[in-house]
Design an enzyme around this catalytic site. Structure first.
Site, PDB file in Angstrom:
ATOM      1  N   THR A  47     -24.136 -52.231  53.741  1.00 16.90           N
ATOM      2  CA  THR A  47     -25.168 -52.516  54.738  1.00 16.90           C
ATOM      3  C   THR A  47     -25.202 -51.480  55.838  1.00 16.90           C
ATOM      4  O   THR A  47     -26.262 -51.158  56.380  1.00 16.90           O
ATOM      5  CB  THR A  47     -24.949 -53.917  55.331  1.00 16.90           C
ATOM      6  OG1 THR A  47     -25.093 -54.899  54.296  1.00 16.90           O
ATOM      7  CG2 THR A  47     -25.954 -54.220  56.429  1.00 16.90           C
ATOM      8  N   TYR A  64     -32.837 -56.689  52.902  1.00 14.13           N
ATOM      9  CA  TYR A  64     -32.884 -55.233  53.036  1.00 14.13           C
ATOM     10  C   TYR A  64     -32.235 -54.591  51.801  1.00 14.13           C
ATOM     11  O   TYR A  64     -31.673 -55.267  50.935  1.00 14.13           O
ATOM     12  CB  TYR A  64     -32.152 -54.788  54.305  1.00 14.13           C
ATOM     13  CG  TYR A  64     -30.754 -55.328  54.408  1.00 14.13           C
ATOM     14  CD1 TYR A  64     -29.687 -54.690  53.804  1.00 14.13           C
ATOM     15  CD2 TYR A  64     -30.500 -56.514  55.106  1.00 14.13           C
ATOM     16  CE1 TYR A  64     -28.411 -55.188  53.880  1.00 14.13           C
ATOM     17  CE2 TYR A  64     -29.212 -57.025  55.184  1.00 14.13           C
ATOM     18  CZ  TYR A  64     -28.175 -56.358  54.574  1.00 14.13           C
ATOM     19  OH  TYR A  64     -26.909 -56.876  54.647  1.00 14.13           O
ATOM     20  N   THR A  69     -19.867 -55.183  53.484  1.00 17.76           N
ATOM     21  CA  THR A  69     -18.996 -56.232  54.025  1.00 17.76           C
ATOM     22  C   THR A  69     -18.566 -57.282  53.001  1.00 17.76           C
ATOM     23  O   THR A  69     -17.560 -57.956  53.204  1.00 17.76           O
ATOM     24  CB  THR A  69     -19.693 -56.953  55.202  1.00 17.76           C
ATOM     25  OG1 THR A  69     -20.923 -57.520  54.748  1.00 17.76           O
ATOM     26  CG2 THR A  69     -19.947 -55.991  56.348  1.00 17.76           C
ATOM     27  N   ASP A  70     -19.300 -57.415  51.897  1.00 18.98           N
ATOM     28  CA  ASP A  70     -19.006 -58.510  50.970  1.00 18.98           C
ATOM     29  C   ASP A  70     -17.612 -58.427  50.372  1.00 18.98           C
ATOM     30  O   ASP A  70     -16.981 -59.459  50.106  1.00 18.98           O
ATOM     31  CB  ASP A  70     -20.041 -58.551  49.847  1.00 18.98           C
ATOM     32  CG  ASP A  70     -21.381 -59.103  50.314  1.00 18.98           C
ATOM     33  OD1 ASP A  70     -21.456 -59.583  51.460  1.00 18.98           O
ATOM     34  OD2 ASP A  70     -22.351 -59.052  49.531  1.00 18.98           O
ATOM     35  N   LYS A 120     -14.021 -62.360  55.323  1.00 20.12           N
ATOM     36  CA  LYS A 120     -15.390 -62.571  55.776  1.00 20.12           C
ATOM     37  C   LYS A 120     -15.615 -64.073  55.821  1.00 20.12           C
ATOM     38  O   LYS A 120     -15.465 -64.772  54.821  1.00 20.12           O
ATOM     39  CB  LYS A 120     -16.380 -61.903  54.825  1.00 20.12           C
ATOM     40  CG  LYS A 120     -17.813 -61.936  55.312  1.00 20.12           C
ATOM     41  CD  LYS A 120     -18.746 -61.122  54.416  1.00 20.12           C
ATOM     42  CE  LYS A 120     -20.161 -61.117  54.989  1.00 20.12           C
ATOM     43  NZ  LYS A 120     -21.095 -60.301  54.174  1.00 20.12           N
ATOM     44  N   GLU A 167       2.658 -78.608  44.648  1.00 21.02           N
ATOM     45  CA  GLU A 167       1.733 -79.407  43.828  1.00 21.02           C
ATOM     46  C   GLU A 167       1.940 -79.190  42.331  1.00 21.02           C
ATOM     47  O   GLU A 167       1.212 -79.741  41.506  1.00 21.02           O
ATOM     48  CB  GLU A 167       0.294 -79.060  44.196  1.00 21.02           C
ATOM     49  CG  GLU A 167      -0.096 -79.465  45.606  1.00 21.02           C
ATOM     50  CD  GLU A 167      -0.002 -80.966  45.817  1.00 21.02           C
ATOM     51  OE1 GLU A 167      -0.303 -81.724  44.874  1.00 21.02           O
ATOM     52  OE2 GLU A 167       0.376 -81.393  46.921  1.00 21.02           O
TER      53      GLU A 167
END
Length: 358
Positions: free
Chosen positions: A41, A55, A121-122, A194, A315
């Site tokens: 981006t 975009y 950023t992903d 993120k 667990e």
């Protein structure tokens, strides 16, 4: 920062040694910082100045990114290099290997004091952790991105890039591992995630907290990185052309083993189970994981929760099942560590030690 201050900083750094050589500022007293651009981006463009969704990412080249922030010349001698130009959801293991090798090549040079990587950023958090384990230098490596494209009103890319270059050229960032710097905040590559789909303050380390902040054109650190990283890490990717296949299986109500079985059949050498709660295994999923382990597939129990420690033998009886607990790593980061671990060993006990080390 004034030239006199930079000169003093340079004098203080002259004796600072890394595994890649001596850090040496240029004659003008400024650090030498290389920007490696990968797209995202921060290099995106929109149809209008108000386009902040929909975009096109990865359109602007590294030279234009640098030209858009002329203030960079005041804080560093900057060079740019376009490594690749992609939206970060398309990041692959091959991209990571190429990027890590290039970072190591550059940091081995005496005339490179720090690296900035522009990135979508992903998957910043994943690239940051991969580099945190594979970079062989204590020199600063800073990953930066933006939540708004370069054409948007109040685009955050320019100030983020300025801060990242300042940070990468700072003696205070030496030895702290790979850093993620956006929104005036500094996060550790191991811990950051993120946390919001679209807001500028999306990168956070919810429980452990920021390492520090960027203010007054310099970093202010308040927390130390305690897990081993970079120059201390045992992983060597210099001779690798590929990484072992490791996949993630998601836990949810009414789940089944269909996806797990398909991944194992497709050749997975490791499986990270993103379990509910404290890495819990459902009655439907557990037999498939047990069978996969008996076939030699490494199994790591993580959690979809996103915070907290997955307790060993909590667990599930990990000792009996020969499973690995992910400690505090989320599933996507547990996958990275497991991939690198499998380049060294398939022994679950040895891999568990790595999860407690890194």
């Amino acid at each position: 920062m004034k030239t006199t201050a930079r000169t003093l900083m340079a004098a203080g750094m002259a004796a600072a040694m890394t595994l890649s050589g001596t850090m040496a500022f240029a004659a003008d007293g400024l650090p030498n910082v290389t920007i490696l651009a990968t797209g995202g981006t921060i290099a995106g463009t929109g149809a209008t100045s108000t386009t902040t969704v929909g975009y096109t990412a990865a359109k602007v080249g590294v030279e234009k990114l640098i030209e858009a922030v002329p203030e960079l010349k005041k804080v560093a001698n900057v060079k740019g290099e376009q490594v690749f130009q992609i939206a970060s959801e398309n990041m692959t293991n091959d991209h990571w290997l190429k990027l890590a090798k290039r970072v190591n090549e550059l940091l081995a040079q005496k005339d490179v004091d720090g690296i900035v990587i522009t990135h979508g950023t992903d998957t910043i958090e994943e690239t940051a952790y991969f580099l945190n384990l594979t970079v062989k230098s204590t020199k600063p490596v800073v990953i930066v991105g933006a939540m708004r494209p370069s054409t948007a009103i109040s685009a955050d890319g320019p100030v983020n890039l300025y801060n990242a270059v300042t940070l990468a050229g700072s003696k205070d960032a030496v030895g702290k591992g790979v850093l993620v710097a956006l929104n005036d905040q500094i996060n550790a590559g191991r811990d950051v995630s993120k946390t919001n789909t679209s807001t500028a303050d999306t990168f956070r380390t919810p429980e452990l907290g920021f390492l520090g902040y960027m203010q007054d054109n310099r970093p202010h650190f308040y927390r130390q990185v305690v897990r081993k990283h970079t120059a201390e890490a045992e992983f060597d990717i210099s001779g690798l052309d590929s990484l072992p296949q490791v996949d993630i299986v998601y836990g949810y109500a009414n789940n089944n083993r269909t996806a797990l079985d398909a991944l194992v059949k497709a050749g997975a050498k490791g499986i990270v189970h993103a379990g509910v709660g404290n890495g819990s295994l459902s009655n439907a999923m557990k037999p498939g994981l047990i069978e996969a382990r008996k076939q030699g597939v490494a199994i790591v129990r993580s959690s979809r929760v996103g915070n907290g420690i997955v307790a060993r033998n909590g667990e599930a009886n990990d000792d009996e099942l020969d499973f690995v607990a992910s400690d505090s790593l989320n599933p996507q980061k547990a996958r990275i560590l497991l991939m690198l671990a499998l380049t060294k060993t398939t022994d679950a006990k040895a891999i568990q030690k790595m999860f407690y080390t890194y």
